[in-house]
Write a protein that holds these residues in place. Structure first.
Motif, mmCIF file in Angstrom:
data_model
loop_
_atom_site.group_PDB
_atom_site.id
_atom_site.type_symbol
_atom_site.label_atom_id
_atom_site.label_comp_id
_atom_site.label_asym_id
_atom_site.label_seq_id
_atom_site.Cartn_x
_atom_site.Cartn_y
_atom_site.Cartn_z
ATOM 1 N N LEU A 175 0.809 -1.191 -0.058
ATOM 2 C CA LEU A 175 0.007 -0.015 -0.119
ATOM 3 C C LEU A 175 0.870 1.312 -0.142
ATOM 4 N N LEU A 176 0.620 2.215 -0.571
ATOM 5 C CA LEU A 176 1.457 3.457 -0.896
ATOM 6 C C LEU A 176 0.814 4.412 0.123
ATOM 7 N N VAL A 177 1.857 5.172 0.812
ATOM 8 C CA VAL A 177 1.275 6.134 1.996
ATOM 9 C C VAL A 177 1.419 7.546 1.212
ATOM 10 N N VAL A 178 0.508 8.233 1.264
ATOM 11 C CA VAL A 178 0.626 9.578 0.634
ATOM 12 C C VAL A 178 0.211 10.598 1.600
ATOM 13 N N ARG A 180 -1.877 14.236 2.141
ATOM 14 C CA ARG A 180 -3.010 14.995 1.643
ATOM 15 C C ARG A 180 -3.182 15.401 0.153
ATOM 16 N N ASP A 181 -1.988 16.028 -0.238
ATOM 17 C CA ASP A 181 -1.923 16.463 -1.791
ATOM 18 C C ASP A 181 -1.136 15.215 -2.527
ATOM 19 N N ASP A 182 -1.316 14.032 -2.173
ATOM 20 C CA ASP A 182 -0.818 13.165 -2.950
ATOM 21 C C ASP A 182 0.754 12.894 -3.182
ATOM 22 N N LYS A 183 1.790 13.457 -2.225
ATOM 23 C CA LYS A 183 3.011 13.250 -2.099
ATOM 24 C C LYS A 183 3.196 11.822 -1.599
ATOM 25 N N LEU A 184 4.208 11.132 -2.379
ATOM 26 C CA LEU A 184 4.435 9.695 -1.867
ATOM 27 C C LEU A 184 5.625 9.829 -0.751
ATOM 28 N N ILE A 185 5.106 9.203 0.462
ATOM 29 C CA ILE A 185 6.052 9.530 1.617
ATOM 30 C C ILE A 185 6.369 8.165 2.208
ATOM 31 N N GLY A 186 6.033 6.872 1.709
ATOM 32 C CA GLY A 186 6.366 5.619 2.221
ATOM 33 C C GLY A 186 5.510 4.667 1.791
ATOM 34 N N SER A 187 5.859 3.340 1.945
ATOM 35 C CA SER A 187 5.115 2.349 1.528
ATOM 36 C C SER A 187 4.923 1.403 2.522
ATOM 37 N N LEU A 188 3.948 0.684 2.768
ATOM 38 C CA LEU A 188 3.480 -0.512 3.613
ATOM 39 C C LEU A 188 3.233 -1.604 2.802
ATOM 40 N N PRO A 189 4.145 -2.538 3.027
ATOM 41 C CA PRO A 189 4.136 -3.850 2.281
ATOM 42 C C PRO A 189 2.988 -4.501 3.048
ATOM 43 N N ILE A 190 2.161 -5.357 2.266
ATOM 44 C CA ILE A 190 1.187 -6.036 2.930
ATOM 45 C C ILE A 190 1.356 -7.275 3.925
ATOM 46 N N ASN A 191 2.677 -7.500 3.478
ATOM 47 C CA ASN A 191 3.142 -8.615 4.408
ATOM 48 C C ASN A 191 3.492 -8.311 5.899
ATOM 49 N N ARG A 192 3.778 -6.971 5.855
ATOM 50 C CA ARG A 192 4.354 -6.116 7.140
ATOM 51 C C ARG A 192 2.841 -5.750 8.001
ATOM 52 N N LEU A 193 2.043 -5.474 7.123
ATOM 53 C CA LEU A 193 0.692 -5.255 7.796
ATOM 54 C C LEU A 193 0.030 -6.315 8.443
ATOM 55 N N LEU A 194 0.399 -7.545 7.761
ATOM 56 C CA LEU A 194 -0.081 -8.876 8.287
ATOM 57 C C LEU A 194 0.437 -9.179 9.687
ATOM 58 N N VAL A 195 1.814 -8.900 9.806
ATOM 59 C CA VAL A 195 2.544 -9.272 11.136
ATOM 60 C C VAL A 195 2.476 -8.101 12.225
#
Lengths: 451, 451
Positions: A175-178, A180-195
Motif C-alpha cells: 500500500l502506498l502512503v501519501v 493529503r496532496d498525494d505526495k508519496l512518503i512511504g510504503s506499507l508492504p501487505i506482509n508487514r501489515l499482516l504481522v
C-alpha cells in the motif's frame, strides 16, 4: 490440477480440426468459452493470415479487447486499424489503463480522441496521465490502480478499509502512503501489515526508503531496478514527488522478454514486433532493406578484391583461400562484439575497464591468430605445395584477427556513445571491416610477394 | 528517495579511486557497509581479475555468501573452489535454500556432503529436497519456505497465525492449503484473505484451480506459465500431489534473463555464464574451439572454389563477385532462421503451419532474389562489361536465396526435433550451406557458360 503449457495443444488441435471442417459454430464456442484470452491470442499468433481473419471474426466483440492486449504489435495494428470507434470502445472498456494506453498509442490521433471522449471523466483522466508519457518509460508502463493510505491512521483502520473492497487490484503487494496532496512518503508492504500490531500507526510501520521510480525512467532501467531489488510492484512519481501510479512485475517481465527478443531479432535486421506469419508482401519489403544494406558492404569487399584481379589471375589459389581469411576474422570479431554488447548491457563495461578488455581481446586474438594461422598455413602449403602462400595466409589471418579484436571492442563502445543500437548495426559494420581488411591483407601481401 | 541505477556509479567511482590509491581500509568499509551485496557482486563482475581478487579478499566472510549468490556462474565457481568447508558454511548459512542449492551444485561432491553434514537436520532435509532435482527444473528452482494452512480453519485463525510471525517469507502473495499429509488442495491469495469475511472457512474461500507446477517441469516452461498467468509465486508438487515448495517471480525473472542471454551468446559460440572479464587463457581456449568449428566450414567452401580454379583463372571477375553471392545467401538465410527460431521458442510453429511458413519464405526469397539479382547483375554488367556474367550472377543469387529459405526454415525445425539447440549450431550449418551452394551455383554456371 497441475498445469502444463502442453495441455493447451490438444484443445488447439481440436479447434484446428473444427476450423478445417468448416464447423464454425463449434470454433466460435471454443474460442469464446473454451479458451482464456491469452490462449486465443496465442492461437491467432500461431495462425497464417487467412485462417487468422476467420478466427478473429468469430471472437465475441466484448472479448476482443482482452485478446488484443496479448497480441504482438504487428497483429494488433492490423486488427485495430479495421475497428470503428464504437467497436473499439466496447472491446476495450474492460482493459487496465496501462494496456489500454498501449493500444491507443497505435491508433490514429483522431480515433484516440474519440475513444477518450466516450469514456467517463475519472477513467479518462487516468488514461491521460499514462498517455502523457512515452510508451517505453516508467510513466507509459504504469497502471493507475495503486491503493493509497494516509500515514496517521492505525493498521486496524487500514485492514477495515481493505475489507471494504470487493477485491484488491492484481499484484498488490504494497500500500502506498501519501500525504493529503498525494505526495508519496512511504510504503506499507501487505506482509508487514499482516504481522504488525493493529494498533500501531501507518507512519510507525511504513518503509520510507522504498524504491520509487521517476516517470521518465527508461523501461530497461525500470527492469534493472525490479531485478536488483526483487520487486513485485513499485510506485511511479512525478518530478515533484507526487504519486502517479505503479508498475507491476508482469509488465516488467514483458519488457525483459521484449528487450531480449529485440537484440536477437535486430542482429538479423528484423523487428521484434514481427508477426511470425506476416504475409509475403510485408515480409519481402522489410527483408529487402536489410539485404540492400548488406549488399553495399558486399560490394565494398568485392571492390577490394577487384584491386587485385591481376594477382589472382597469376595465383588462383588466392581466390580459393581468401574467403577463409575473411570468415575467420568475421567469426572472431563477432565473438568479441557479442561479449562487449552484453557487457555494456549489463553495465559491466565503463571507461576505466575498456582498456583492460581491449588488451585482453588483442592478446587473445594474437594467441588464437597464431594457432589457427599455423593450422591454415600448414593445410595451404600441403594443398597448393607453395611455402610462400602459407606464410602469406598466416600473416593475413593474424592481421585480420587483430583488427577484428580492435573493431569488436571499440565499435560497440563507440556506437553506444553515439546512441546507436550496437545489436542492429554492429555486426554489419564489423563484417565489412573484417572482409575488407581480410581481403586487403591477404591479396595485398600476395601482390608484394608474387609480383 | 527516487532510485536510479546511475546513483550507484559515483559510489563505484569513489571505491575505484580508493582502490587505486591503496586505501584498502576505506575500500573494505565501503564494500561491507556502503554497498548492498547485489552491488558488490556487480562491482566484482565489472572488475578485471587482479583487482577482483583484492576486492573479494576485503569482503567480510559472513557477507561472502550473500554476494556469491548474485555472481555469475563463472566467477562463483572460481571463488567457491578456493574456500574450505568452514568458510563455505559460514558464508552460506544465511542463504535461501534455492540459492544455496545452486551454489552447492557447483562444488565437488565431497565438499557438498561436508556442508550438508554441518547443517541442522531440518535445514539439511529442505536442502536435500531441492538438490534432488536438476538445477534447470521447477524442483531445482523452488524454495522451501511456503506458508501452509489447513482447509478447515477460519480466516480469522489464519490471520492470527500470520501475526505470530516476525515476518513473512519474501514474495509471499499466497498461502498454500494442504491436507494433513501435505497434499496440495488449494491456494488462498493473501489479497483475498484481506477482503473476505474472517468467519469464513479457508475451504470456502480458497482457489482450487490454481496453477501448480510439477517438480520436473523444465525451467523455461515454468517461465511460460508465470508469464501466461501473471504469477508472483506458484507451488511445486511431486508426482503424488505432495507440496514440495514454491517458486517466486524473482527467480523466474532470472531464468528469462538467462535464457535470453543464452540465445545471443550461443549464436557467437559463447557461454552465457561467461565472465565479461574472463582471463586471457580461459578466453582463448573457449574461443579457439568455435574458430576451429568455423574453420572446417570455411575449408568446405574453399574446397568448392578449388573445383573451379581453371574457370577463375580465365574469368577473374568471378573471384571478385563470388563473395557477394555467398554473402547475400547467408544474410537471407539468417533472417529466415531467426524468425523460425523465435517462432519455435514462442510456440507459434507446429507441424501444421511449417508448410505455410516454408512457402512464404520461398516466395519471399524469389521476390527478393529477383529484385537483388537484377541490381547485382546490372552493376556486374556495367563493371565488367560482360552480359553473360550478369546473367550468371543473377541466376546464382536466385538459386542461393531459394536454398537459404529452404534451409533457414527446415533446419531449425529439424534441429529442434533432434533436440539440438538451433541457436548454437543453426547459423554455422546455414552459412556452410549458403557458402557451398553460392560458390557452386555461381562458379558452376560460369564453367558451363565460359568453357
Amino acid at each position: 490440477m497441475s498445469q502444463n503449457p502442453s495441455r493447451l495443444q490438444p484443445r488447439l488441435d481440436r479447434l484446428n480440426a473444427a476450423l478445417e471442417n468448416g464447423a464454425l459454430d463449434q470454433v466460435r464456442r471454443m474460442l469464446n468459452r473454451g479458451l482464456a484470452p491469452v490462449d486465443v491470442a496465442h492461437l491467432l499468433e500461431s495462425t497464417p493470415p487467412r485462417e487468422r481473419e476467420v478466427l478473429w471474426a468469430l471472437v465475441d466483440p466484448e472479448l476482443q479487447g482482452d485478446v488484443l492486449q496479448y497480441l504482438n504489435d504487428d497483429i494488433q495494428t492490423v486488427f485495430l486499424s479495421r475497428m470503428d470507434t464504437q467497436q473499439l470502445v466496447s472491446a476495450t472498456e474492460r482493459l487496465d489503463v496501462d494496456d489500454l494506453a498501449d493500444l491507443l498509442q497505435r491508433l490514429p490521433n483522431t480515433v484516440t480522441l474519440e475513444v477518450l471522449a466516450s469514456m467517463e471523466a475519472q477513467e479518462r483522466q487516468r488514461l491521460e496521465t499514462v498517455l502523457a508519457y512515452p510508451e517505453d518509460t516508467a510513466g507509459g508502463l504504469m497502471n493507475t490502480d495503486a491503493l493509497t493510505i494516509r500515514p496517521d491512521i492505525t493498521l486496524d483502520v487500514v485492514l477495515r478499509y481493505l475489507r471494504r473492497h470487493e477485491r484488491l487490484p492484481d499484484t498488490t503487494d504494497t500500500l502506498l502512503v501519501v500525504t493529503r496532496d498525494d505526495k508519496l512518503i512511504g510504503s506499507l508492504p501487505i506482509n508487514r501489515l499482516l504481522v504488525s500490531d493493529p494498533s500501531m500507526l501507518v507512519r510507525e510501520v511504513m518503509d520510507t526508503d522504498m524504491v520509487s521510480i521517476a516517470a521518465m525512467t527508461d523501461e530497461s532501467d525500470v527492469a534493472k531496478l525490479f531485478e536488483k531489488f526483487d520487486l513485485v510492484s513499485a510506485p511511479v512519481v512525478g518530478t515533484d514527488g507526487h504519486l502517479l501510479g505503479r508498475i507491476t512485475i508482469d509488465d516488467v517481465v514483458d519488457v525483459i522478454r521484449e528487450n531480449a527478443e529485440h537484440q536477437v531479432m535486430s542482429m538479423a535486421g528484423l523487428d521484434d514486433d514481427e508477426d511470425t506469419f506476416a504475409p509475403v508482401w510485408r515480409t519481402s519489403r522489410r527483408r529487402a532493406v536489410w539485404l540492400g544494406v548488406n549488399l553495399i558492404t558486399a560490394f565494398m569487399a568485392a571492390a577490394v578484391i577487384g584491386l587485385f584481379e591481376g594477382t589472382i589471375q597469376r595465383v588462383t589459389a588466392l581466390a580459393v583461400l581468401m574467403p577463409i581469411v575473411a570468415s575467420m576474422g568475421g567469426i572472431a570479431g563477432s565473438q568479441t562484439l557479442t561479449v562487449l554488447i552484453r557487457g555494456i548491457a549489463l553495465g559491466h563495461v565503463s571507461g576505466s575497464n575498456v582498456r583492460w578488455l581491449l588488451s585482453r581481446e588483442l592478446i587473445v586474438s594474437v594467441l588464437n591468430g597464431l594457432l589457427w594461422a599455423l593450422v591454415i598455413a600448414a593445410i595451404a602449403v600441403v594443398w597448393f605445395d607453395d611455402l610462400t602462400l602459407g606464410a602469406i595466409i598466416a600473416a593475413a589471418i593474424v592481421i585480420n584477427l587483430l583488427i577484428a579484436a580492435l573493431c569488436g571492442t571499440l565499435l560497440p563502445v563507440a556506437l553506444k556513445k553515439l546512441d546507436i543500437d550496437p545489436a542492429l548495426s554492429g555486426n554489419v559494420i564489423l563484417t565489412t571491416v573484417t572482409d575488407v581488411i581480410g581481403f586487403m591483407a591477404f591479396l595485398g601481401l600476395a601482390t608484394l610477394f608474387y609480383l
